[in-house]
Design an enzyme around this catalytic site. Structure first.
Site, PDB file in Angstrom:
ATOM      1  N   SER A  80       0.842  -1.200   0.000  1.00 13.01           N
ATOM      2  CA  SER A  80       0.000   0.000   0.000  1.00 13.01           C
ATOM      3  C   SER A  80       0.873   1.244   0.000  1.00 13.01           C
ATOM      4  O   SER A  80       2.099   1.175   0.126  1.00 13.01           O
ATOM      5  CB  SER A  80      -0.924   0.010   1.230  1.00 13.01           C
ATOM      6  N   SER A 134       0.954   3.717   2.255  1.00 14.37           N
ATOM      7  CA  SER A 134       0.982   4.411   3.543  1.00 14.37           C
ATOM      8  C   SER A 134       2.357   4.954   3.906  1.00 14.37           C
ATOM      9  O   SER A 134       2.466   5.828   4.763  1.00 14.37           O
ATOM     10  CB  SER A 134       0.482   3.485   4.657  1.00 14.37           C
ATOM     11  N   SER A 160      -2.809   6.851   5.768  1.00 16.21           N
ATOM     12  CA  SER A 160      -2.214   5.787   6.561  1.00 16.21           C
ATOM     13  C   SER A 160      -3.100   5.491   7.762  1.00 16.21           C
ATOM     14  O   SER A 160      -3.456   6.389   8.529  1.00 16.21           O
ATOM     15  CB  SER A 160      -0.809   6.193   7.043  1.00 16.21           C
ATOM     16  N   LYS A 163       5.532   0.707   9.432  1.00 17.45           N
ATOM     17  CA  LYS A 163       5.311   2.124   9.709  1.00 17.45           C
ATOM     18  C   LYS A 163       6.596   2.698  10.291  1.00 17.45           C
ATOM     19  O   LYS A 163       7.577   1.993  10.521  1.00 17.45           O
ATOM     20  CB  LYS A 163       4.161   2.330  10.704  1.00 17.45           C
TER      21      LYS A 163
END
Length: 325
Positions: A126, A128, A289, A183
């Site tokens: 993705s 994010s 995100s 992250k």
């Protein structure tokens, strides 16, 4: 044994097929551990039982042939037809079910050790973490940077480096531990993290940012403002979309997240006190995100490792060899 091996392979194919089609969630670490254990059993059986049995049978064949030739020689027959070497080689040959189990053990063991204790590959699914990581990036994760952990159990047995603000970390998603997320660490235990009006504050101090112009986010197909942010010791880029919503709320499907009482949600943003043994995570693509602002903190036992390198991107070869922190 050949029938048993066939059943085991059928079960493996069924498991992988159901995993691929989404019928159930797979656990690759557990699967690799089981494959290592099973092939080890076959390898031990081959080394200490099957291989010696084949060698003994081959030696018996050679001995019987020699005895027969001696008996014929005693009867005055010096020339005897027949070469037993092909038969001997056939006896010594490893059957398919051992070749595909015991023979694979060294390879599977090497992969298991490499993936469990050194490096593990991941694919970015993705946007994010744009612009640091792009969709399709294949990255490497350092599994020992934060300490040595037992495979499958993920229990730390040897400590190494502490988690630092600004680290790009892979972890097991708190809502679904079978899924790995990536992250950036925004807060470590004891920190007070605020994300208010699209600005990040750590312990009451605004995190320094410098404007870097616009960036075209191919995943969202929009232009976003790009900033250089210094979170911790190193700088990295982030994206912000000024017209995005600024209201966050806890929306975990399984109810309030652990230590939810440590967070305060307002119309301007969210402020959280990071509990001991937990971390507050943010995506670099701040308005695209779903991270700790929504589902809470990441416990230490969920840590997989620190991401550090893009080793391949088949859609953008210029990304190959990109190091990031």
């Amino acid at each position: 044994m050949s029938a048993l091996t066939g059943v085991l392979y059928a079960a493996l194919v069924a498991y992988l097929g159901g995993w691929y089609t989404g019928r159930w969630s797979g656990n690759f670490a557990l699967l690799l551990f089981i494959l290592t254990a099973v092939t080890l059993l076959y390898w031990l059986a081959e080394r200490y039982y099957f291989a010696p049995a084949r060698r003994a049978a081959a030696e018996a064949l050679v001995a019987n042939d020699a005895k027969r030739r001696e008996q014929l020689a005693a009867q005055g027959i010096a020339r005897v037809d027949g070469d037993i070497e092909p038969a001997r080689q056939q006896i010594l040959q490893q059957p398919w079910w051992l070749d595909w189990t015991a023979g694979l053990f060294p390879v599977i063991l090497a992969v298991f050790l490499l993936r469990s204790f050194l490096f593990e590959p991941f694919k970015i699914p993705s946007g994010s973490m744009v612009p640091t990581l792009l969709v399709g990036d294949l990255i490497l994760v350092n599994k020992f940077h934060y300490g040595i952990r037992l495979p499958v159990l993920n229990k730390k047995i040897i400590a190494n480096n502490d988690v630092k603000r600004g680290d790009v970390m892979v972890f097991r998603y708190p809502e679904d531990p079978s899924t790995d997320f990536i992250k950036r660490v925004a807060g470590i235990p004891g920190d007070e993290i605020s994300y208010v009006n699209q600005k990040l504050y750590v312990n009451g101090q605004a995190v320094p940012v410098q404007s870097q112009g616009n960036f075209y986010d191919e995943d969202g197909r929009v232009y976003r403002q790009r900033f250089l942010e210094k979170l911790g010791e190193k700088e990295h880029q982030i994206l912000v979309q000024p017209d995005a919503q600024r209201f966050f709320r806890a929306d975990r499907a399984d109810g309030p997240f652990p230590f939810h009482e440590n967070c305060r949600y307002t119309l301007e943003g969210v402020t959280c006190k990071v509990p001991a043994g937990h971390y507050f995570m943010l995506g670099d693509n701040r308005d695209n995100s779903r991270d700790s602002r929504f589902w809470g903190f990441v416990p230490d036992e969920n840590i997989v490792g620190r991401a550090f390198l893009v080793w391949m991107n088949f859609g953008n070869l210029k990304r190959v060899g990109t190091f990031f922190d």
